[in-house]
Design a protein around this motif. Structure first.
Motif, short mmCIF file in Angstrom:
data_model
loop_
_atom_site.label_atom_id
_atom_site.label_comp_id
_atom_site.label_asym_id
_atom_site.label_seq_id
_atom_site.Cartn_x
_atom_site.Cartn_y
_atom_site.Cartn_z
N ARG A 248 1.13 3.77 2.04
CA ARG A 248 1.82 4.13 3.28
C ARG A 248 3.13 3.34 3.40
O ARG A 248 4.16 3.89 3.80
N TYR B 6 -7.14 11.12 1.12
CA TYR B 6 -7.52 9.75 1.43
C TYR B 6 -6.38 9.04 2.15
O TYR B 6 -5.21 9.41 2.01
N GLN B 7 -6.71 8.02 2.93
CA GLN B 7 -5.71 7.25 3.65
C GLN B 7 -4.76 6.55 2.67
O GLN B 7 -5.19 5.81 1.80
N ALA B 8 -3.46 6.78 2.86
CA ALA B 8 -2.47 6.14 1.98
C ALA B 8 -2.51 4.62 2.10
O ALA B 8 -2.27 3.91 1.12
N LYS B 9 -2.85 4.14 3.28
CA LYS B 9 -2.87 2.68 3.46
C LYS B 9 -4.05 2.01 2.76
O LYS B 9 -4.10 0.78 2.66
N SER B 10 -5.00 2.83 2.27
CA SER B 10 -6.20 2.27 1.62
C SER B 10 -5.99 1.91 0.16
O SER B 10 -6.84 1.27 -0.46
N ASN C 209 0.84 -1.20 0.00
CA ASN C 209 0.00 0.00 0.00
C ASN C 209 0.88 1.25 0.00
O ASN C 209 2.10 1.19 0.20
N GLU D 188 2.72 13.09 0.66
CA GLU D 188 1.44 12.90 -0.04
C GLU D 188 1.70 12.25 -1.40
O GLU D 188 2.69 12.56 -2.06
N GLU E 89 -1.80 11.11 5.06
CA GLU E 89 -2.33 10.95 6.41
C GLU E 89 -3.36 12.07 6.61
O GLU E 89 -2.98 13.21 6.87
N PRO E 90 -4.65 11.78 6.47
CA PRO E 90 -5.68 12.82 6.54
C PRO E 90 -5.62 13.61 7.85
O PRO E 90 -5.35 13.06 8.91
N ASP E 91 -5.87 14.91 7.72
CA ASP E 91 -5.89 15.82 8.87
C ASP E 91 -7.23 16.56 8.84
O ASP E 91 -7.68 16.96 7.77
N TYR F 271 -3.43 11.09 -1.53
CA TYR F 271 -3.37 10.06 -0.50
C TYR F 271 -2.23 10.36 0.45
O TYR F 271 -1.13 10.69 0.02
#
Length: 204
Positions: free
Chosen positions: A32, A74-78, A30, A51, A61-63, A59
């Motif tokens: 992340r 969006y979540q990088a791990k997604s 993924n 990013e 780490e959403p803040d 993608y």
């Protein structure tokens, strides 16, 4: 089923000669995890935010403050590399340190079957040393290289003192990077094996 491996070429934009790295990673990686790997192979020191930009989506780490500015992160791990390949994506952007704005072009070069008995990811190769952290972006880096490469330059001593020693643009420490990636691969393998064992215990 044989695991698929993606070969990535990562190029640092706006700098000549080109600074790049080539790595082989599992197709299940993924974004992340890819961020962690890029930090390892450049290498950067993971001091700053990052990013990925894929098409019109970001993608990372959403803040909560992103919404204030009308941005959706969006979540990088997604998102996994396999999902990008299925969409026909063959390149995307990775930005590290929004101040210095280090932009990396990530190219999907090929997808092949994994080699047996190889722990991935694997560092394949590259050229030229990455910039130091907080050097001031591409223009600051070019000024830094010019100053630290010439003893007659008025800022030579200041740059050597700031960097902590000489800077060799062509020597990027390939052996050290390869070792660090090998350690990362081992840690991930241990974590995966532990996860598989715990899942087996739950199933029983």
């Amino acid at each position: 089923m044989t695991q698929k491996i993606v070969r990535l070429r990562i190029e640092l934009e706006a700098i000549e000669p080109c600074i790049f790295r080539i790595i082989d990673v599992p197709i299940s990686t993924n974004l992340r995890s890819l961020h962690e790997l890029i930090q390892t192979v450049m290498p950067w020191e993971d001091y700053h935010l990052y990013e990925f930009t894929v098409g019109d989506r970001s993608y990372g780490e959403p803040d909560p403050e992103d919404a204030v500015w009308g941005r959706k992160v969006y979540q990088a791990k997604s998102l996994r590399l396999g999902m990008l390949i299925d969409r026909g994506v063959d390149e995307f952007l990775y930005t590290y340190d929004f101040g210095d704005d280090w932009r990396h072009r990530v190219l999907i070069a090929s997808v092949v079957d994994a080699e047996p008995d190889v722990d991935y990811p694997v560092f394949v190769g590259g050229e030229r040393r990455a910039p130091p952290e907080d050097v001031g972006g591409p223009s600051g880096f070019m000024d830094f290289v010019e100053a630290i490469s010439k003893r007659s330059h008025p800022q030579y001593k200041d740059m050597v003192r700031w960097y902590g020693g000489p800077f060799h643009p062509t020597d990027f420490g390939a052996a050290e990077i390869k070792s660090r990636v090998r350690e990362l691969a081992l840690r991930r393998k241990v974590s995966y094996d532990a996860f598989q064992r715990s899942r087996g215990m739950r199933d029983n």
